[in-house]
Design a protein around this motif. Structure first.
Motif, PDB file in Angstrom:
ATOM      1  N   UNK A   1       1.735  -0.877  -9.385  1.00  0.00           N
ATOM      2  CA  UNK A   1       0.387  -0.706  -9.645  1.00  0.00           C
ATOM      3  C   UNK A   1      -0.047  -0.113  -7.939  1.00  0.00           C
ATOM      4  N   UNK A   2       0.457  -1.013  -7.173  1.00  0.00           N
ATOM      5  CA  UNK A   2      -0.030  -0.695  -5.737  1.00  0.00           C
ATOM      6  C   UNK A   2       0.612   0.219  -5.023  1.00  0.00           C
ATOM      7  N   UNK A   3       1.620   0.976  -5.438  1.00  0.00           N
ATOM      8  CA  UNK A   3       2.472   1.743  -4.893  1.00  0.00           C
ATOM      9  C   UNK A   3       3.706   1.315  -4.049  1.00  0.00           C
ATOM     10  N   UNK A   4       4.339   2.001  -3.231  1.00  0.00           N
ATOM     11  CA  UNK A   4       5.512   1.501  -2.550  1.00  0.00           C
ATOM     12  C   UNK A   4       6.110   2.358  -1.388  1.00  0.00           C
ATOM     13  N   UNK A   5       6.502   1.852  -0.590  1.00  0.00           N
ATOM     14  CA  UNK A   5       7.134   2.539   0.662  1.00  0.00           C
ATOM     15  C   UNK A   5       7.398   1.825   1.654  1.00  0.00           C
ATOM     16  N   UNK A   6       7.506   2.291   2.843  1.00  0.00           N
ATOM     17  CA  UNK A   6       7.830   1.539   4.290  1.00  0.00           C
ATOM     18  C   UNK A   6       6.425   1.495   4.928  1.00  0.00           C
TER      19      UNK A   6
END
Length: 94
Positions: free
Chosen positions: A80-85
């Protein structure tokens, strides 16, 4: 390492997300010291789940550390909140 799935599990719900700050280093895994990266969610061969729901971000901060490693069997992943670095993790998935 945030969460590593190495065998079949049921449905998994993570309410506050997974966030790691480390890089790569030694870790004790099944009685053997191995070099592992601080990947937020890792599913290795042999790992499986019908569904994983993240109610927040999947985020890493270590240099060259990806938030998701998938080599097992997963029928559905919802973040739901997104993902990444780093700060890029604020970008939601569509």
């Amino acid at each position: 390492m945030g969460v590593q799935i190495r065998q079949p599990v049921g449905t998994m719900v993570v309410r506050r997300g997974i966030e790691t700050f480390g890089g790569t280093g030694p870790s004790l895994l099944q009685g053997v010291v191995q070099t592992l990266a601080a990947i937020a969610l890792s599913m290795t061969p042999g790992g499986s789940a019908p569904r994983i729901t993240m109610e927040s971000n999947l985020r890493t901060h270590g240099t060259d550390i990806v938030p998701l490693e998938h080599q097992g069997t997963l029928q559905r992943l919802h973040v739901e909140g997104g993902f990444g670095h780093g700060e890029d993790a604020a970008v939601p998935l569509c």
